[in-house]
Structure formats: structure tokens, C-alpha cells
Write a protein that holds these residues in place. Structure first.
Motif: not given
Length: 86
Positions: A23-29
Motif C-alpha cells: 500500500x505504501x510503496x506501489x503507488x509511489x513506484x
């Protein structure tokens, strides 16, 4: 640590951790394609499922070993009491 001997609890903790990381990392990538994201999530779920199966198997083996040890101790106790009775 008896807290982590329950395989369901251990897997639940790892699943929550994994979900939060996604939830934290995938939207930022923005460099990963949708296919790579789905494969990554699928592999993580597969690893968690495999870990759950292995932990359950280990727990069953531990319980069986404890049961056999208790049976062995009982047999030794009965044998010792029979020898004292003679």
C-alpha cells in the motif's frame, strides 16, 4: 517465544506487513507495469502460503513428538513400578 508458535498468527502478521508495504510503496513506484505489480503480489502470496504450510507441518510434528515423549515416559514409569512390585 510461544507467541510465534501459532502458524496462523505468524502468517497473519507477515500478511499485514506485506499488505502495508504494498500500500505504501506501489503507488509511489511509477516505473513498474501492472503486470510486474501483479506478479510481485502473487509471488508474495505464494511465499506466505508456502510458509503457512511449512509452519503447520512443523507444528504437527512438534505435537506428535511431545505426545510420543509423554507416552514413552509413561511406559518407563509403568515398567519401573512393575519391577519394584516383583
Amino acid at each position: 517465544m510461544k507467541f510465534f508458535r501459532n502458524p496462523n498468527l505468524t502468517i497473519a502478521i507477515f500478511a499485514i506487513y506485506t499488505a502495508v508495504m504494498y500500500i505504501i510503496l506501489i503507488p509511489q513506484n511509477n516505473e513498474m507495469s501492472d503486470t510486474e505489480i501483479y506478479v510481485t503480489v502473487g509471488v508474495s502470496i505464494g511465499v506466505l502460503a508456502l510458509l503457512w504450510v511449512l509452519l503447520r507441518k512443523r507444528e504437527k510434528l512438534r505435537q506428535e513428538r511431545e505426545r510420543e515423549m509423554a507416552q514413552y515416559k509413561e511406559e518407563r514409569k509403568n515398567k519401573a513400578s512393575e519391577e519394584k512390585g516383583k
